[in-house]
Design a protein around this motif. Structure first.
Motif, PDB file in Angstrom:
ATOM      1  N   ALA A 106      38.866  58.938   5.201  1.00 33.40           N
ATOM      2  CA  ALA A 106      39.153  59.254   6.601  1.00 33.40           C
ATOM      3  C   ALA A 106      40.601  59.710   6.755  1.00 33.40           C
ATOM      4  N   ARG A 107      41.513  59.062   6.023  1.00 26.97           N
ATOM      5  CA  ARG A 107      42.920  59.467   6.097  1.00 26.97           C
ATOM      6  C   ARG A 107      43.106  60.889   5.582  1.00 26.97           C
ATOM      7  N   ARG A 108      42.337  61.250   4.551  1.00 32.50           N
ATOM      8  CA  ARG A 108      42.435  62.620   4.026  1.00 32.50           C
ATOM      9  C   ARG A 108      41.885  63.638   5.017  1.00 32.50           C
ATOM     10  N   ASP A 109      40.891  63.232   5.812  1.00 36.94           N
ATOM     11  CA  ASP A 109      40.258  64.164   6.750  1.00 36.94           C
ATOM     12  C   ASP A 109      41.091  64.400   8.008  1.00 36.94           C
ATOM     13  N   ILE A 110      41.939  63.464   8.367  1.00 35.70           N
ATOM     14  CA  ILE A 110      42.682  63.583   9.625  1.00 35.70           C
ATOM     15  C   ILE A 110      43.526  64.861   9.694  1.00 35.70           C
ATOM     16  N   PRO A 111      44.338  65.208   8.680  1.00 39.64           N
ATOM     17  CA  PRO A 111      45.119  66.450   8.784  1.00 39.64           C
ATOM     18  C   PRO A 111      44.247  67.690   8.950  1.00 39.64           C
ATOM     19  N   ARG A 112      43.113  67.732   8.235  1.00 41.00           N
ATOM     20  CA  ARG A 112      42.221  68.896   8.341  1.00 41.00           C
ATOM     21  C   ARG A 112      41.648  69.025   9.745  1.00 41.00           C
ATOM     22  N   VAL A 113      41.173  67.907  10.312  1.00 40.07           N
ATOM     23  CA  VAL A 113      40.563  67.957  11.641  1.00 40.07           C
ATOM     24  C   VAL A 113      41.621  68.261  12.705  1.00 40.07           C
ATOM     25  N   MET A 114      42.821  67.708  12.549  1.00 39.07           N
ATOM     26  CA  MET A 114      43.897  68.039  13.490  1.00 39.07           C
ATOM     27  C   MET A 114      44.220  69.526  13.444  1.00 39.07           C
ATOM     28  N   ASN A 115      44.261  70.079  12.236  1.00 31.98           N
ATOM     29  CA  ASN A 115      44.524  71.504  12.087  1.00 31.98           C
ATOM     30  C   ASN A 115      43.439  72.326  12.771  1.00 31.98           C
ATOM     31  N   ARG A 116      42.203  71.873  12.646  1.00 24.65           N
ATOM     32  CA  ARG A 116      41.090  72.579  13.284  1.00 24.65           C
ATOM     33  C   ARG A 116      41.186  72.502  14.801  1.00 24.65           C
ATOM     34  N   LEU A 117      41.501  71.326  15.326  1.00 23.36           N
ATOM     35  CA  LEU A 117      41.655  71.165  16.770  1.00 23.36           C
ATOM     36  C   LEU A 117      42.733  72.098  17.316  1.00 23.36           C
ATOM     37  N   LEU A 118      43.843  72.172  16.609  1.00 23.59           N
ATOM     38  CA  LEU A 118      44.939  73.030  17.055  1.00 23.59           C
ATOM     39  C   LEU A 118      44.584  74.504  16.908  1.00 23.59           C
ATOM     40  N   GLY A 119      43.798  74.823  15.887  1.00 24.66           N
ATOM     41  CA  GLY A 119      43.484  76.218  15.622  1.00 24.66           C
ATOM     42  C   GLY A 119      42.426  76.804  16.527  1.00 24.66           C
TER      43      GLY A 119
END
Length: 213
Positions: free
Chosen positions: A18-31
């Motif tokens: 889950a910790r590894r997924d957080i940066p990816r999902v945040m990037n997606r939300l911002l993008g």
């Protein structure tokens, strides 16, 4: 204490995956601005964000963003708290968002819809002419460019398995709940204020940037 992304994420107490997924999902939300529960491509990340919403809210706030959620339509939206990262729209694009917002409210009110309303390309073009007061419509190429951008944002979705063709006045578009979120007016008076703002724009300003959030 070493201040690193890994150290910060460890304080969340989440499992390593889950910790590894957080940066990816945040990037997606911002993008992509919006995350939809009813989209097959968004669904997993939507539920991940929903489960860990306090963490995403806090991390995004550190960067100057607010995480919003529409409980009815089940949509997440990220909005910048400062002007640097606001979505920029040309005048005709901003007017088209107003058109879609107006059609959305009219359809929901008249038909008492529980689902997202559906309109035709012809209805969109007619409403655009009505609210702008322009004698001439936009060209087909302009319509397709504007609607394609709004489709990428997720505001509209072609139905019947068709591609987006502005020449087909009978082609149907689903208006997503994000239309309400990107232009969050609450009353008819607020809508009229938006229309007055853009009707007052000088012709020379038609290529200037607008801002809806």
């Amino acid at each position: 204490m070493t201040f690193t992304p890994e150290a910060l994420l460890e304080t969340t107490g989440l499992p390593e995956k889950a910790r590894r997924d957080i940066p990816r999902v945040m990037n997606r939300l911002l993008g992509q601005t919006f995350l939809y529960q009813d989209s097959e491509t968004d669904k997993d990340d939507y539920y991940f964000t929903h489960r860990h919403r306090p963490i995403f809210t806090t991390l995004l706030a550190l960067a100057g963003f607010t995480l919003l959620h529409d409980d009815y339509h089940r949509i997440f939206q990220v909005v910048s708290d400062f002007s640097y990262c606001h979505q920029r729209f040309k005048l005709d694009e901003s007017l088209m968002i107003v058109v879609l917002r107006k059609l959305y409210e009219e359809q929901v009110e008249q038909l008492s819809l529980a689902a997202d309303p559906v309109v035709t390309i012809g209805e969109v073009r007619e409403e655009y002419r009505t609210i702008t007061g322009k004698e001439r419509d936009l060209g087909v190429g302009q319509y397709e460019a504007i609607l394609s951008r709004l489709r990428r944002l997720g505001l509209i979705e072609p139905l019947d398995g068709r591609s987006l063709d502005a020449r087909d006045s009978e082609a149907r578009l689903r208006l997503r709940g994000s239309v309400k979120m990107i232009l969050p007016v609450q009353t008819a008076e607020e809508m009229e204020a938006w229309l007055r703002k853009y009707r007052a724009a000088e012709p020379s300003d038609e290529d200037s940037d607008g801002n809806t959030n």
